[in-house]
Write a protein that holds these residues in place. Structure first.
Motif, mmCIF file in Angstrom:
data_model
loop_
_atom_site.group_PDB
_atom_site.id
_atom_site.type_symbol
_atom_site.label_atom_id
_atom_site.label_comp_id
_atom_site.label_asym_id
_atom_site.label_seq_id
_atom_site.Cartn_x
_atom_site.Cartn_y
_atom_site.Cartn_z
ATOM 1 N N THR A 176 36.294 15.222 -6.174
ATOM 2 C CA THR A 176 36.036 16.099 -5.042
ATOM 3 C C THR A 176 37.261 16.959 -4.749
ATOM 4 O O THR A 176 38.390 16.523 -4.976
ATOM 5 C CB THR A 176 35.654 15.293 -3.779
ATOM 6 N N SER A 183 37.780 17.943 -1.660
ATOM 7 C CA SER A 183 37.980 17.763 -0.223
ATOM 8 C C SER A 183 38.840 16.542 0.075
ATOM 9 O O SER A 183 38.494 15.413 -0.291
ATOM 10 C CB SER A 183 36.628 17.609 0.470
ATOM 11 N N GLU A 207 39.281 15.388 3.100
ATOM 12 C CA GLU A 207 38.559 14.605 4.102
ATOM 13 C C GLU A 207 37.458 13.769 3.462
ATOM 14 O O GLU A 207 37.201 12.635 3.884
ATOM 15 C CB GLU A 207 37.975 15.528 5.182
ATOM 16 N N ALA A 208 36.793 14.300 2.440
ATOM 17 C CA ALA A 208 35.788 13.500 1.723
ATOM 18 C C ALA A 208 36.456 12.324 1.024
ATOM 19 O O ALA A 208 35.936 11.198 1.039
ATOM 20 C CB ALA A 208 35.052 14.368 0.708
ATOM 21 N N THR A 209 37.607 12.562 0.431
ATOM 22 C CA THR A 209 38.357 11.479 -0.213
ATOM 23 C C THR A 209 38.719 10.404 0.798
ATOM 24 O O THR A 209 38.556 9.204 0.560
ATOM 25 C CB THR A 209 39.638 12.037 -0.864
ATOM 26 N N ARG A 210 39.210 10.823 1.971
ATOM 27 C CA ARG A 210 39.587 9.885 3.021
ATOM 28 C C ARG A 210 38.386 9.025 3.442
ATOM 29 O O ARG A 210 38.477 7.812 3.589
ATOM 30 C CB ARG A 210 40.129 10.663 4.230
ATOM 31 N N SER A 211 37.240 9.677 3.635
ATOM 32 C CA SER A 211 36.049 8.954 4.053
ATOM 33 C C SER A 211 35.554 8.005 2.974
ATOM 34 O O SER A 211 35.135 6.876 3.270
ATOM 35 C CB SER A 211 34.935 9.949 4.423
ATOM 36 N N MET A 212 35.571 8.450 1.729
ATOM 37 C CA MET A 212 35.129 7.599 0.628
ATOM 38 C C MET A 212 35.976 6.329 0.540
ATOM 39 O O MET A 212 35.457 5.229 0.362
ATOM 40 C CB MET A 212 35.194 8.364 -0.696
ATOM 41 N N SER A 254 39.275 7.827 9.160
ATOM 42 C CA SER A 254 38.342 8.782 8.563
ATOM 43 C C SER A 254 37.586 9.495 9.683
ATOM 44 O O SER A 254 37.681 9.119 10.859
ATOM 45 C CB SER A 254 37.345 8.059 7.660
ATOM 46 N N GLU A 282 34.595 9.234 10.321
ATOM 47 C CA GLU A 282 33.640 8.288 10.917
ATOM 48 C C GLU A 282 34.322 7.246 11.795
ATOM 49 O O GLU A 282 33.663 6.370 12.359
ATOM 50 C CB GLU A 282 32.855 7.548 9.821
#
Length: 306
Positions: free
Chosen positions: A220, A222, A224-229, A248, A250
């Protein structure tokens, strides 16, 4: 209570570990620990829950963090009122890569606007190759880039910040019990591969010096996507402290730990075409960044997004 207490507390709260706060502030861990204990005694409340994984804010700590930030920001505003504003003006065309623009520049752009209101900084976000072409063709005066990725002999640069890379894992991950992970162990985990700003290329360069390869599950661009994953337990990753945040989107927590083999730092700095004749505005901008990062206290604000 004094400003030292508040600065050390905020740095520890934002970075999640006393060791990381001490590194950023360029002081000893015992100084940070002592200041936090003093502060807890002054306010008569536990501000952190201590664990082998780091420092987590209590409910009182979260309330006090908001107040501490307000106080420190008001002090910064008061300092600006007493400083003589520069009468240097002019326009600077400044290019920046995604990571630098998102996680480094905003605080400094706001500060420059207050200190030097006559300075008009026009910013363009581009990848490194486009920025190098723009500098060499005089489309940009200066650029804020990851200097660790620069290798063009026709460019000069000044590195301002070296950000360590660590392993990101979800809260409660088994690696946290040991406090360090080997590349052999990391290779057994699903890996989230960030691709923006040549991150994947850099990752494979230092993995290439080991006998292992990451088991990439998701690629990715992103952060932020990495952080969330990672926070949601879909894998681990190795990224720099500058882009790390403990929560994250969430509201799930993630932690960082060291690796058995030291990884290269992510270096941030300012670049220009070799032989460039600096205008007064360009000199002002370069001097601002050089003087800012000669002061250890500035580092704690360099990567923080409001």
């Amino acid at each position: 209570m004094n400003l030292r207490h508040l600065k050390y507390f905020v740095a520890t709260a934002e970075l999640g570990q006393v060791s990381r706060a001490a590194t950023v502030l360029s002081i000893s861990q015992s100084s940070v620990t002592g200041a936090i204990k003093e502060l807890e005694a002054i306010v008569d409340a536990d501000l952190f829950v201590r664990s082998p994984q780091g420092m987590e804010l209590t409910d009182s700590g979260r309330e006090f963090l908001a107040a501490s930030r307000d106080i420190l920001e008001k002090v910064e505003e008061a300092k600006k009122l007493t400083k003589r504003r520069s009468d240097v003006g002019g326009t600077i065309t400044l290019a920046a890569t995604y990571t630098v623009l998102g996680y480094f520049l905003p605080f400094h752009i706001e500060r420059l606007a207050n200190l030097h209101p006559g300075l008009d900084i026009q910013i363009s976000e581009l990848n490194r190759e486009s920025i190098e072409d723009g500098l060499l063709s005089n489309r940009f005066d200066l650029a804020m880039v990851l200097t660790s990725n620069l290798h063009n002999p026709d460019l000069e640069f000044e590195t301002l910040l070296k950000s360590s890379r660590r392993l990101w894992v979800p809260n409660g991950h088994r690696f946290l019990e040991k406090g360090k992970a080997s590349f052999e162990e990391i290779a057994e985990e699903d890996y989230i591969m960030l691709t923006v700003d040549e991150a994947a290329h850099t990752t494979m360069k230092y993995w290439g010096k080991t006998n292992f390869r990451p088991k990439t599950k998701i690629r990715t661009s992103s952060v932020e996507a990495t952080r969330s994953m990672v926070a949601n337990g879909h894998g681990v990753t190795i990224l720099s402290d500058m882009v790390y945040r403990p929560w994250s989107l969430e509201g799930k927590r993630l932690e960082t730990i060291s690796t058995d083999i030291e990884t290269p730092t992510m270096d941030v700095g300012i670049a220009w075409r070799k032989g460039t004749e600096f205008s007064p505005a360009m000199t002002l901008l370069l001097d601002y960044f050089k003087s800012s990062f000669a002061s250890p206290q500035m580092a704690q604000f360099s990567g923080r997004k409001k």
